[in-house]
Design an enzyme around this catalytic site. Structure first.
Site, PDB file in Angstrom:
ATOM      1  N   ASP A   1      -0.249   6.750   2.194  1.00 19.37           N
ATOM      2  CA  ASP A   1      -0.550   6.990   0.783  1.00 19.37           C
ATOM      3  C   ASP A   1       0.114   6.024  -0.187  1.00 19.37           C
ATOM      4  O   ASP A   1      -0.356   5.879  -1.312  1.00 19.37           O
ATOM      5  CB  ASP A   1      -0.161   8.422   0.403  1.00 19.37           C
ATOM      6  CG  ASP A   1      -1.122   9.446   0.979  1.00 19.37           C
ATOM      7  OD1 ASP A   1      -2.250   9.053   1.341  1.00 19.37           O
ATOM      8  OD2 ASP A   1      -0.753  10.630   1.074  1.00 19.37           O
TER       9      ASP A   1
ATOM     10  N   ARG B   1     -15.508  21.955   3.199  1.00 18.82           N
ATOM     11  CA  ARG B   1     -14.042  21.985   3.308  1.00 18.82           C
ATOM     12  C   ARG B   1     -13.439  21.672   1.949  1.00 18.82           C
ATOM     13  O   ARG B   1     -13.692  20.616   1.372  1.00 18.82           O
ATOM     14  CB  ARG B   1     -13.574  20.957   4.339  1.00 18.82           C
ATOM     15  CG  ARG B   1     -12.076  20.728   4.440  1.00 18.82           C
ATOM     16  CD  ARG B   1     -11.858  19.492   5.291  1.00 18.82           C
ATOM     17  NE  ARG B   1     -10.482  19.209   5.627  1.00 18.82           N
ATOM     18  CZ  ARG B   1      -9.652  18.463   4.907  1.00 18.82           C
ATOM     19  NH1 ARG B   1     -10.063  17.944   3.753  1.00 18.82           N
ATOM     20  NH2 ARG B   1      -8.416  18.227   5.319  1.00 18.82           N
TER      21      ARG B   1
END
Length: 732
Positions: A582, A662
């Site tokens: 990230d 999801r």
């Protein structure tokens, strides 16, 4: 000033006999014997031919543009070396600090300028011989084209043109050359995968046509050392060191060219003041450029950060390898060279004592390598001038070396430089793993349980916690996401195919957009309020769990849903989200993660709070840095939080969602308050304003003379102000 100008002319003399850098493979001269043409014109013509589909002319023009650009660099380096070695090129003794220097005001000035004019004449005549009349000016290119060549963009066009010409091996070589310098280029990553699947392409065609050869020699030498083949490694390590020094000379020669400073002069930085101010300004830029050549030489293609102490690391391996083969004299030369960088290096001093003992007798003739001595003396002379200019002329200089003696830096600058180095150490230091007892003591919220810690997840600074949401709260947030998606056509925030997979639909909602939709009545306000509350809940827990000693700030909050597209799931091989880190760019080939753009480098911790489990696939998984070996896997469920540090220690991805929808709340946290999420604050203020207006309306409804609706609408619009811009980012 006289001393500065003396050093200026001394350092303008490159060492004679500097090796000539070889022309990059695959760029053989197309017109032998003729001077090169202007690279900018060749490149422009090549792109025009490429756009017109004239593949063969495009290849010829692009290759000639690359050759022409390389020819200028070689000519500049060779001319500098030859002019420095010419008879009579030595500076007058008066300018070199002779015992009886010329006295009197201005006496040194004619000597200095005469030497400068002679050097300029020699360089000009040499350029005419090598490049033709006016060649140096004709071959000069602008900054945009220099950047394009530095990014190896011509090879991107070449690989496509070669492919159209059915020259697949050449296409693979050009593609690989571009990809090495642009490892995050997604289209080229896909093209490389296609080339590797083509059986007609030979494996040896995947070679880099541009990367200096010393990198290959360096890597080969390290591999041989790991295999305990010191005798075979030594020639490779020597070649790497000599190649590194030669590359540095080539880089330094380029620093003397006008184009390297063209941008600064266009902005007026080099044109202020008189003669000596102009000379000093240009010379300082040359010195800054030359010092940067150390980092340039130590930086692998495609990387933004150099290998720390690159030359020093080569010398360490050389003295160890020479000792392993029993060549103690060469081992001593190299370890003495190490001590030139760090005189108090304990390991080097210990090795030196061992080598002296094994030699058995004093060897006063042995000393450091001459090439390393020249490098250090020259570098220290340049640093001394740059620090002088920094102290007295207000210029800037970022020293690329950690071995610079502190005594060289003026006292007035030491404290300031020390403060600059100490700023925000967390920008460079990876998170440190804490004991298991710390994790368990950090669970402060009622109902929250630690399901898996870092050890159970086979990693560091990662955890799975359950109980952050009730089933009712999950339902509210799922309804918020559904209502926002249904309102997409009206709000301009419609769902679309996922940026990571063509087989899924992607819907995202920021906290500010949720607040705006709630204010407009498009979605329920309880859902928008809960989104804010839950994000703060996650931040508080993440800080208590991972970073109790330093405050964490929300950096970005995103409610994301991924839906499998019916009829497009058969024989599906891709991921819902590819493996990544990230806050750094993950390089699976080397296992390194580079904390540089396009990654969000200020992110320190990440969190994924799941809302449902009624779908197929979509599990989160962690991998080793190679992005292939799965180390842990987590199944989403309502109220489950997966939290982890954002760096290269936690590469992760998402398996394909093959059925259903999801939804999860993705959150990123930062230690840097300047990167805190401003939209979160705006969303909170917007919802508070709405509550205040409702309270006021309730009071007005009991007033016998209520405000006319038109006036009320005008007041609300004035209070809301201008509409806020919504940032939409495609996140995990």
């Amino acid at each position: 000033m006289l001393r500065l100008l003396r050093l200026l002319l001394l350092l303008l003399l490159p060492p004679p006999g500097s090796p000539e850098p070889p022309e990059p493979p695959g760029l053989a001269q197309l017109s032998p014997g003729s001077p090169p043409q202007a690279p900018d014109l060749l490149y422009a013509d090549g792109l025009r031919a490429y756009s017109a589909g004239a593949w063969a002319p495009a290849v010829a023009l692009l290759r000639e543009a690359l050759r022409s650009r390389a020819a200028l660099g070689r000519a500049r380096q060779e001319c500098g070396a030859s002019c420095a070695a010419e008879p009579g090129a030595a500076l007058p003794s008066q300018l070199l600090g002779a015992p009886h220097p010329v006295s009197g005001p201005g006496v040194w000035e004619p000597l200095l300028l005469r030497a400068t004019l002679r050097r300029a004449e020699c360089l000009t005549q040499c350029a005419v011989r090598r490049l033709g009349p006016g060649g140096a000016a004709r071959l000069r290119v602008g900054s945009a084209l220099r950047d394009a060549f530095r990014r190896r963009e011509p090879y991107n066009y070449l690989q496509r043109a070669y492919y159209q010409l059915k020259k697949l091996d050449l296409a693979a070589s050009a593609a690989h050359t571009f990809f090495v310098a642009n490892p995050t280029h997604l289209q080229m990553r896909e093209d490389m995968a296609k080339y590797r699947r083509m059986s007609a392409i030979r494996p040896q065609s995947f070679r880099d046509l541009v990367t200096p050869l010393y990198w290959a020699a360096y890597d080969t030498g390290l591999e041989l050392l790991e295999q305990r083949e010191a005798a075979l490694a030594l020639p490779q390590l020597e070649e790497a060191l000599q190649g590194s020094l030669a590359h540095m000379e080539s880089c330094r020669a380029a620093c003397e060219g006008p184009e390297e400073h063209q941008g600064a002069e266009e902005e007026g930085e080099g044109s202020q003041g008189g003669l000596y101010e102009a000379i000093a300004g240009h010379w300082i830029r040359v010195l800054q450029c030359r010092q940067h050549c150390v980092a340039d030489t130590a930086t692998r293609p495609g990387r933004s950060f150099p290998v720390q102490d690159f030359l020093l690391s080569q010398l360490r391996r050389l003295h160890e390898a020479y000792a392993q083969v029993g060549n103690m004299s060469q081992a001593m030369e190299n370890v003495l060279s190490v001590l030139l960088f760090y005189p108090e290096d304990e390991a080097a001093k210990k090795a030196l004592n061992q080598y002296q003992t094994q030699l058995g007798e004093p060897r006063p003739d042995l000393g450091p390598r001459e090439d390393i001595q020249r490098f250090i003396l020259r570098s220290l002379g340049e640093k001394r001038q740059l620090y002088y200019a920094m102290e007295h002329l207000g210029t800037s200089f970022k020293d690329p070396d950690s071995w610079t003696p502190e005594a060289l830096i003026p006292k007035a600058l030491r404290e300031r430089l020390r403060e600059d180095q100490e700023k925000k150490p967390w920008d460079h230091q990876p998170p440190q793993q804490k004991p298991l007892a710390h994790w368990k003591d950090a669970l402060l919220m009622e109902g929250v349980t630690l399901t898996q810690d870092a050890q159970q997840l086979n990693g560091s600074e990662r955890a799975v916690l359950d109980g952050l949401l009730t089933s009712a709260e999950c339902g509210v947030l799922l309804q918020l996401a559904k209502d926002a998606a249904q309102a997409g056509a009206r709000s301009g925030y419609r769902g679309r195919r996922s940026p990571h997979s063509p087989h899924e639909r992607f819907e995202g909602l920021t906290v500010l957009k949720a607040a705006q939709l709630a204010r407009a009545g498009t979605v329920g306000r309880p859902g928008a309020k809960l989104l804010l509350e839950v994000s703060e809940r996650v931040r508080t827990l993440t800080q208590a769990y991972f970073s109790p000693e330093r405050p964490l700030h929300l950096s970005f909050t995103h409610l994301v849903c991924r839906s499998a597209i019916e009829g497009e799931q058969e024989q599906r091989m891709d991921l819902s989200h590819p493996v990544h880190a990230d806050n750094c760019v993950l390089d699976p080939d080397t296992g390194e993660c580079w904390r540089e753009p396009p990654a969000y480098t200020y992110r320190d911790y990440s969190g994924l709070l799941y809302l449902n489990d009624d779908f197929k696939g979509g599990d989160l998984f962690f991998t080793q840095p190679n992005a292939l070996t799965v180390t842990a896997q987590v199944r989403p469920r309502c109220g489950r939080l997966v939290a982890f540090s954002s760096g290269g220690e936690n590469p992760h991805g998402v398996w394909a969602v093959t059925r259903g929808r999801r939804c999860a709340l993705a959150l990123w946290h930062t230690w840097a308050p300047e990167h805190s999420e401003q939209e979160w604050t705006e969303a909170k203020e917007l919802l508070q304003e709405e509550e205040e207006e409702e309270e006021e309306e309730d009071i007005l409804s009991r007033d016998p003379s209520p405000e006319p609706p038109s006036h009320k609408l005008q007041r609300v619009q004035e209070k809301a102000g201008k509409p806020r811009r919504v940032r939409v980012r495609e996140e995990l």
